[in-house]
Design a protein around this motif. Structure first.
Motif, PDB file in Angstrom:
ATOM      1  N   GLU A  16       0.655  -1.095  -0.028  1.00 50.66           N
ATOM      2  CA  GLU A  16       0.013   0.082  -0.139  1.00 50.66           C
ATOM      3  C   GLU A  16       0.722   1.369   0.102  1.00 50.66           C
ATOM      4  N   ILE A  17       1.851   1.245   0.909  1.00 47.41           N
ATOM      5  CA  ILE A  17       2.724   2.400   0.874  1.00 47.41           C
ATOM      6  C   ILE A  17       3.553   2.468  -0.506  1.00 47.41           C
ATOM      7  N   ASN A  18       4.117   1.488  -0.941  1.00 44.03           N
ATOM      8  CA  ASN A  18       4.790   1.590  -2.045  1.00 44.03           C
ATOM      9  C   ASN A  18       3.960   2.151  -3.505  1.00 44.03           C
ATOM     10  N   ILE A  19       2.661   1.547  -3.343  1.00 45.76           N
ATOM     11  CA  ILE A  19       1.769   1.737  -4.399  1.00 45.76           C
ATOM     12  C   ILE A  19       1.298   3.321  -4.640  1.00 45.76           C
ATOM     13  N   ASN A  20       1.134   3.885  -3.156  1.00 45.43           N
ATOM     14  CA  ASN A  20       0.733   5.220  -3.338  1.00 45.43           C
ATOM     15  C   ASN A  20       1.669   6.217  -2.800  1.00 45.43           C
ATOM     16  N   SER A  21       2.892   5.967  -2.901  1.00 47.06           N
ATOM     17  CA  SER A  21       3.883   6.919  -2.512  1.00 47.06           C
ATOM     18  C   SER A  21       3.872   8.294  -3.066  1.00 47.06           C
ATOM     19  N   PHE A  31      -4.548  -6.285  -2.676  1.00 50.63           N
ATOM     20  CA  PHE A  31      -5.064  -7.609  -2.116  1.00 50.63           C
ATOM     21  C   PHE A  31      -6.621  -7.756  -1.862  1.00 50.63           C
ATOM     22  N   THR A  32      -7.185  -6.809  -1.392  1.00 51.55           N
ATOM     23  CA  THR A  32      -8.649  -6.715  -1.487  1.00 51.55           C
ATOM     24  C   THR A  32      -9.464  -5.957  -2.462  1.00 51.55           C
ATOM     25  N   GLN A  33      -8.470  -5.300  -3.426  1.00 50.86           N
ATOM     26  CA  GLN A  33      -9.036  -4.440  -4.580  1.00 50.86           C
ATOM     27  C   GLN A  33     -10.106  -3.286  -3.850  1.00 50.86           C
ATOM     28  N   ARG A  34      -9.494  -2.629  -2.936  1.00 52.88           N
ATOM     29  CA  ARG A  34     -10.248  -1.661  -2.270  1.00 52.88           C
ATOM     30  C   ARG A  34      -9.448  -0.511  -2.500  1.00 52.88           C
ATOM     31  N   ILE A  35     -10.082   0.903  -2.740  1.00 54.88           N
ATOM     32  CA  ILE A  35      -9.234   2.262  -2.696  1.00 54.88           C
ATOM     33  C   ILE A  35      -9.859   2.942  -1.656  1.00 54.88           C
ATOM     34  N   THR A  36      -9.027   3.488  -0.917  1.00 52.38           N
ATOM     35  CA  THR A  36      -9.568   4.533   0.394  1.00 52.38           C
ATOM     36  C   THR A  36      -8.992   5.779  -0.107  1.00 52.38           C
ATOM     37  N   ILE A  37      -9.960   6.915  -0.267  1.00 46.07           N
ATOM     38  CA  ILE A  37      -9.545   8.217  -0.797  1.00 46.07           C
ATOM     39  C   ILE A  37     -10.317   9.270   0.329  1.00 46.07           C
ATOM     40  N   ASN A  38      -9.424   9.804   1.249  1.00 40.41           N
ATOM     41  CA  ASN A  38      -9.847  10.585   2.192  1.00 40.41           C
ATOM     42  C   ASN A  38     -11.013  10.062   3.198  1.00 40.41           C
ATOM     43  N   LYS A  41     -14.463   4.772   0.970  1.00 42.04           N
ATOM     44  CA  LYS A  41     -14.014   3.626   0.220  1.00 42.04           C
ATOM     45  C   LYS A  41     -14.466   3.395  -1.377  1.00 42.04           C
ATOM     46  N   TYR A  42     -13.840   2.784  -2.175  1.00 37.21           N
ATOM     47  CA  TYR A  42     -14.387   2.200  -3.480  1.00 37.21           C
ATOM     48  C   TYR A  42     -13.893   0.963  -3.684  1.00 37.21           C
ATOM     49  N   SER A  43     -14.615  -0.114  -4.364  1.00 35.88           N
ATOM     50  CA  SER A  43     -14.128  -1.353  -4.738  1.00 35.88           C
ATOM     51  C   SER A  43     -13.800  -1.285  -6.124  1.00 35.88           C
ATOM     52  N   TYR A  44     -13.016  -1.923  -6.580  1.00 35.06           N
ATOM     53  CA  TYR A  44     -12.488  -1.908  -8.092  1.00 35.06           C
ATOM     54  C   TYR A  44     -12.484  -3.430  -8.636  1.00 35.06           C
ATOM     55  N   LEU A  45     -12.691  -3.661  -9.898  1.00 32.21           N
ATOM     56  CA  LEU A  45     -12.412  -4.902 -10.460  1.00 32.21           C
ATOM     57  C   LEU A  45     -11.082  -4.862 -11.168  1.00 32.21           C
ATOM     58  N   GLU A  46     -10.725  -3.930 -11.812  1.00 35.75           N
ATOM     59  CA  GLU A  46      -9.357  -3.887 -12.343  1.00 35.75           C
ATOM     60  C   GLU A  46      -8.693  -2.592 -12.645  1.00 35.75           C
ATOM     61  N   ILE A  59     -11.722   0.587 -13.117  1.00 33.00           N
ATOM     62  CA  ILE A  59     -12.991   0.246 -13.201  1.00 33.00           C
ATOM     63  C   ILE A  59     -13.596  -0.152 -11.986  1.00 33.00           C
ATOM     64  N   THR A  60     -14.802   0.479 -11.429  1.00 27.26           N
ATOM     65  CA  THR A  60     -15.203   0.308 -10.257  1.00 27.26           C
ATOM     66  C   THR A  60     -16.250  -0.866 -10.264  1.00 27.26           C
ATOM     67  N   GLU A  61     -16.840  -1.530  -9.171  1.00 29.11           N
ATOM     68  CA  GLU A  61     -17.749  -2.488  -9.155  1.00 29.11           C
ATOM     69  C   GLU A  61     -19.031  -1.954  -9.769  1.00 29.11           C
ATOM     70  N   SER A  62     -19.256  -0.678  -9.798  1.00 31.52           N
ATOM     71  CA  SER A  62     -20.524  -0.160 -10.102  1.00 31.52           C
ATOM     72  C   SER A  62     -20.287   0.189 -11.567  1.00 31.52           C
ATOM     73  N   GLN A  63     -19.308  -0.238 -12.060  1.00 28.53           N
ATOM     74  CA  GLN A  63     -19.057  -0.199 -13.820  1.00 28.53           C
ATOM     75  C   GLN A  63     -18.931   1.271 -14.084  1.00 28.53           C
ATOM     76  N   SER A  64     -18.249   2.081 -13.289  1.00 29.92           N
ATOM     77  CA  SER A  64     -17.761   3.499 -13.463  1.00 29.92           C
ATOM     78  C   SER A  64     -16.350   3.507 -13.538  1.00 29.92           C
ATOM     79  N   ILE A  65     -15.983   4.494 -13.870  1.00 31.27           N
ATOM     80  CA  ILE A  65     -14.291   5.003 -13.763  1.00 31.27           C
ATOM     81  C   ILE A  65     -14.121   5.806 -12.767  1.00 31.27           C
ATOM     82  N   LEU A  66     -13.133   5.265 -11.854  1.00 29.18           N
ATOM     83  CA  LEU A  66     -12.322   6.249 -10.698  1.00 29.18           C
ATOM     84  C   LEU A  66     -11.119   6.659 -11.167  1.00 29.18           C
ATOM     85  N   ARG A  67     -10.920   7.854 -11.471  1.00 30.89           N
ATOM     86  CA  ARG A  67      -9.686   8.440 -11.706  1.00 30.89           C
ATOM     87  C   ARG A  67      -8.882   9.130 -10.552  1.00 30.89           C
TER      88      ARG A  67
END
Length: 212
Positions: A16-21, A31-38, A41-46, A59-67
């Motif tokens: 997590e630290i490395n990915i978000n440096s 690992f859980t395919q979850r994103i926490t922003i402020n 939480k969002y769950s993503y597929l890929e 691409i989120t679980e709700s089939q939208s785009i999270l940028r």
């Protein structure tokens, strides 16, 4: 057993630290395919990130785009850049939700990009070219789209849609750049499509006559 659990947790935390440096206030847990922003939480597929230095795209679980942007300045530029697109009716990936460092957008079905089309336009249906002219005529009030390049404009099977931009759009000024259009810079990159590009430019210039 305890040591193994601690090792897994340590690896997970390091990931997590490395990915978000370089991303402020955001954590991506692969690992859980979850994103926490402020704290939201969002769950993503890929992840479909193209340029991680600019932003990360999921691409989120709700089939939208999270940028997710590296900082609030880049997010603000993207959000403000949509104002002109809406004003002039330029088809784009609509922003559905926004925050300090992220936006959620409508997911667009991508058939191919302008780059792919211009490599050999004869391979595509005539309606694709007609739709492209329609798109660029809508850009007539602008001499430049912020951060525009040919891979950011895609065809969704019905119309051309802009996926990426910033707020550095330039308003067309008839006194200084009457002949310059958004696609003037594409001539050098796609010599095989020069006649097509010049034809589209001609349509943009004609459209500008109605703006004077």
């Amino acid at each position: 057993m305890v040591s193994l659990i601690l090792l897994i947790l340590t690896i997970n935390l390091f990931a997590e630290i490395n990915i978000n440096s370089c991303f402020i206030n955001s954590v991506v847990d692969e690992f859980t395919q979850r994103i926490t922003i402020n704290k939201k939480k969002y769950s993503y597929l890929e992840e479909i990130t193209v340029n991680e230095k600019r932003n990360r795209i999921f691409i989120t679980e709700s089939q939208s785009i999270l940028r997710v942007f590296p900082n609030s300045e880049m997010a603000e530029s993207y959000i403000e850049g949509e104002i002109a697109l809406k004003k002039y009716g330029i088809p784009h990936a609509d922003i559905l939700e926004s925050g300090d460092i992220h936006v959620v957008q409508k997911k667009i079905n991508i058939k191919f990009s302008l780059h792919q089309f211009l490599l050999n336009p004869k391979n595509y249906d005539a309606n694709v070219q007609k739709s492209l002219i329609t798109f660029f005529k809508k850009t007539a009030p602008l001499s430049d789209l912020g951060d525009f390049h040919s891979k950011q404009l895609i065809y969704n099977g019905r119309q051309w849609v802009l996926l990426d931009w910033d707020n550095s759009h330039e308003i067309w000024d008839s006194a200084t750049d009457e002949q310059w259009t958004i696609i003037s810079g594409l001539h050098h990159d796609y010599p095989q499509s020069i006649e097509l590009l010049m034809g589209i430019e001609s349509e943009i210039i004609k459209e500008r006559l109605t703006l004077k």
